[in-house]
Design an enzyme around this catalytic site. Structure first.
Site, PDB file in Angstrom:
ATOM      1  N   HIS A 179       0.856  -1.181   0.000  1.00  0.00           N
ATOM      2  CA  HIS A 179       0.000   0.000   0.000  1.00  0.00           C
ATOM      3  C   HIS A 179       0.896   1.236   0.000  1.00  0.00           C
ATOM      4  O   HIS A 179       2.019   1.196   0.483  1.00  0.00           O
ATOM      5  CB  HIS A 179      -0.871  -0.041   1.264  1.00  0.00           C
ATOM      6  CG  HIS A 179      -1.950   0.977   1.333  1.00  0.00           C
ATOM      7  ND1 HIS A 179      -1.699   2.287   1.690  1.00  0.00           N
ATOM      8  CD2 HIS A 179      -3.292   0.895   1.138  1.00  0.00           C
ATOM      9  CE1 HIS A 179      -2.836   2.961   1.706  1.00  0.00           C
ATOM     10  NE2 HIS A 179      -3.816   2.145   1.363  1.00  0.00           N
ATOM     11  N   ASP A 192       2.864  -4.244   8.045  1.00  0.00           N
ATOM     12  CA  ASP A 192       1.615  -3.511   7.842  1.00  0.00           C
ATOM     13  C   ASP A 192       0.480  -4.507   8.051  1.00  0.00           C
ATOM     14  O   ASP A 192       0.223  -5.360   7.207  1.00  0.00           O
ATOM     15  CB  ASP A 192       1.593  -2.922   6.431  1.00  0.00           C
ATOM     16  CG  ASP A 192       0.251  -2.304   6.051  1.00  0.00           C
ATOM     17  OD1 ASP A 192      -0.704  -2.377   6.855  1.00  0.00           O
ATOM     18  OD2 ASP A 192       0.150  -1.751   4.940  1.00  0.00           O
ATOM     19  N   GLN A 205      -4.720  -5.199   6.942  1.00  0.00           N
ATOM     20  CA  GLN A 205      -5.664  -6.165   6.383  1.00  0.00           C
ATOM     21  C   GLN A 205      -5.593  -7.529   7.064  1.00  0.00           C
ATOM     22  O   GLN A 205      -6.266  -8.469   6.627  1.00  0.00           O
ATOM     23  CB  GLN A 205      -5.403  -6.333   4.875  1.00  0.00           C
ATOM     24  CG  GLN A 205      -5.536  -5.066   4.068  1.00  0.00           C
ATOM     25  CD  GLN A 205      -6.962  -4.545   4.009  1.00  0.00           C
ATOM     26  OE1 GLN A 205      -7.921  -5.288   4.262  1.00  0.00           O
ATOM     27  NE2 GLN A 205      -7.125  -3.275   3.672  1.00  0.00           N
ATOM     28  N   LYS A 217     -10.989  -0.639  10.117  1.00  0.00           N
ATOM     29  CA  LYS A 217     -11.129  -1.814   9.274  1.00  0.00           C
ATOM     30  C   LYS A 217     -11.551  -3.051  10.072  1.00  0.00           C
ATOM     31  O   LYS A 217     -11.749  -4.118   9.498  1.00  0.00           O
ATOM     32  CB  LYS A 217      -9.818  -2.096   8.532  1.00  0.00           C
ATOM     33  CG  LYS A 217      -9.409  -1.005   7.546  1.00  0.00           C
ATOM     34  CD  LYS A 217      -8.125  -1.358   6.828  1.00  0.00           C
ATOM     35  CE  LYS A 217      -7.572  -0.201   6.009  1.00  0.00           C
ATOM     36  NZ  LYS A 217      -8.421   0.152   4.864  1.00  0.00           N
ATOM     37  N   CYS A 267      -4.731   2.487  -3.792  1.00  0.00           N
ATOM     38  CA  CYS A 267      -3.516   2.981  -3.127  1.00  0.00           C
ATOM     39  C   CYS A 267      -2.357   2.010  -3.315  1.00  0.00           C
ATOM     40  O   CYS A 267      -1.579   1.749  -2.394  1.00  0.00           O
ATOM     41  CB  CYS A 267      -3.764   3.230  -1.639  1.00  0.00           C
ATOM     42  SG  CYS A 267      -4.924   4.565  -1.325  1.00  0.00           S
TER      43      CYS A 267
END
Length: 406
Positions: free
Chosen positions: A121, A198, A201, A224, A361
């Protein structure tokens, strides 16, 4: 896991959009919020709205207890060893920028390497670009396999003794790829580099144990995972965080302020300058309670089933290209021949179906895939196979419409 009972907890799902029942397939962008979260934030503002840490009055104490109680929930949720390792931020982007600005610029120099992947991302690309430009370091990319996965041999070939930072997303927001971050962390540490993950997700969708992964930093967002917008988490190993300088200065994060110099509070507060995101943290704590009541393993299994069902159904659509590996998280990114993704999303919206269209993104990944944009359907614990059936049926109608018109 009773999907009917779960859906009843999300009031936004029970509406019509453009005359059709809403099918929300955009949870990778932001998830919907359960009543438990909405009520927790509402209760804070209605009953004990106050600043934290500073006051000794009753409302201040209740607010502080709620805020710090949420930190402990996060600690348990990701299995950090201490609440000192849990820093509240505005989201994944702020957390990654903090790591880059504080740790990166202080520990990377000319001739050093920062290693990331083509699937990252923008939030896990641009901060490292800026570090490389400021320090003279080299930014390197781990190549992808044909199906959009990472080959550990390619990781070993890319990470060298000159590598100082390896920054990789746990789950791709475009491809659905679940990266082997534990193994990548081992390779990074063998080369004396730190591992940044990261987790935007992954934290909402599966059990995360930062100690088992042995990552040095881990970042994720509340919005999220059923929580409010504007709240996120930066996890860092205590030994690293203690050596890092804060990047925001002001109230809350100071110990003593003199005329020409100041000292900082201990962890985690030295990284939380100003009035913190109190309601957001309390809402995030409520979201964690909700997810743990449902069970992260149950959520992961449900989403895996939906993803496989969607792949099977979409394979019957003529002229469709699906990106990413077969085994994936609950994300399906695709293109229809001769139909722009924005047109796909617009027609689906007319049917009450919300999907994402664009570069997500991830422009370097789009270039890697040789496309300018894609459409994306992403699933969460409240989605059903019946919704996927509606989505696929509408996608077929979309294809037929543009074929006949043009």
């Amino acid at each position: 896991m009773n999907i009917h009972d779960i859906r009843e907890q999300f009031p936004i799902l029970h509406q019509e959009v453009n005359g059709n029942p809403l099918v929300y397939l955009d949870s990778a962008a932001t998830s919907q919020k359960p009543l438990k979260v909405i009520e927790a934030v509402d209760k804070y503002y209605r009953e004990y709205n106050s600043n934290v840490h500073r006051g000794v009055h009753t409302l201040g104490t209740r607010a502080t207890d709620g805020y710090e109680g949420a930190r402990e929930k996060v600690r348990k949720f990701i299995n950090a060893s201490s609440t000192e390792e849990v820093i509240f931020t505005r989201g994944t982007t702020t957390a990654l920028n903090t790591i880059a600005a504080s740790y990166g610029r202080a520990n990377v120099g000319e001739g050093d390497e920062i290693v990331i992947t083509y699937m990252e991302h923008h939030s896990n690309i641009i901060p490292w670009q800026q570090v490389a430009k400021a320090t003279g370091a080299t930014l390197k990319y781990i190549p992808l396999t044909d199906d959009g996965s990472l080959d550990l041999e390619e990781v070993r070939n890319t990470v060298t003794s000159n590598t100082k930072i390896v920054a990789v997303m746990h789950v791709s927001n475009v491809l659905g790829t679940i990266n082997p971050v534990k193994e990548i962390a081992r390779i990074a540490h063998e080369n004396e580099a730190v591992m940044v993950v990261d987790g935007a997700q992954s934290a909402p969708h599966m059990k995360v144990d930062v100690q088992d992964l042995d990552c040095d930093f881990y970042a994720f967002s509340g919005h999220k995972m059923g929580g409010p917008t504007g709240i996120g988490v930066l996890y860092g190993k205590k030994a690293l965080l203690e050596k890092m300088e804060p990047v925001e200065f002001g109230g809350e994060m100071i110990d003593f302020v003199n005329l020409y110099d100041s000292t900082w509070k201990e962890l985690p507060w030295k990284f939380e300058g100003g009035t913190p995101i109190i309601a957001g943290a309390i809402g995030l704590g409520a979201a964690i309670d909700f997810l743990e009541d449902v069970g992260l393993d149950n959520i992961a299994a449900h989403e895996h089933k939906l993803a496989q069902y969607a792949l099977e159904k979409l394979s019957t659509v003529e002229g469709i290209t699906i990106y990413g590996p077969k085994e994936r998280a609950g994300v399906v990114t695709f293109n229809l021949d001769e139909v722009h993704p924005h047109d796909v999303a617009t027609v689906l919206d007319a049917e009450g179906i919300a999907v994402r269209a664009g570069h997500h993104c991830a422009q370097p990944l789009m270039k890697y895939l040789n496309v300018s944009a894609t459409a994306r359907a992403s699933f969460y614990l409240y989605n059903t196979e019946e919704e996927i059936d509606r989505f696929v049926s509408s996608l077929i109608k979309t294809k037929e419409y543009f074929t006949n018109v043009f």
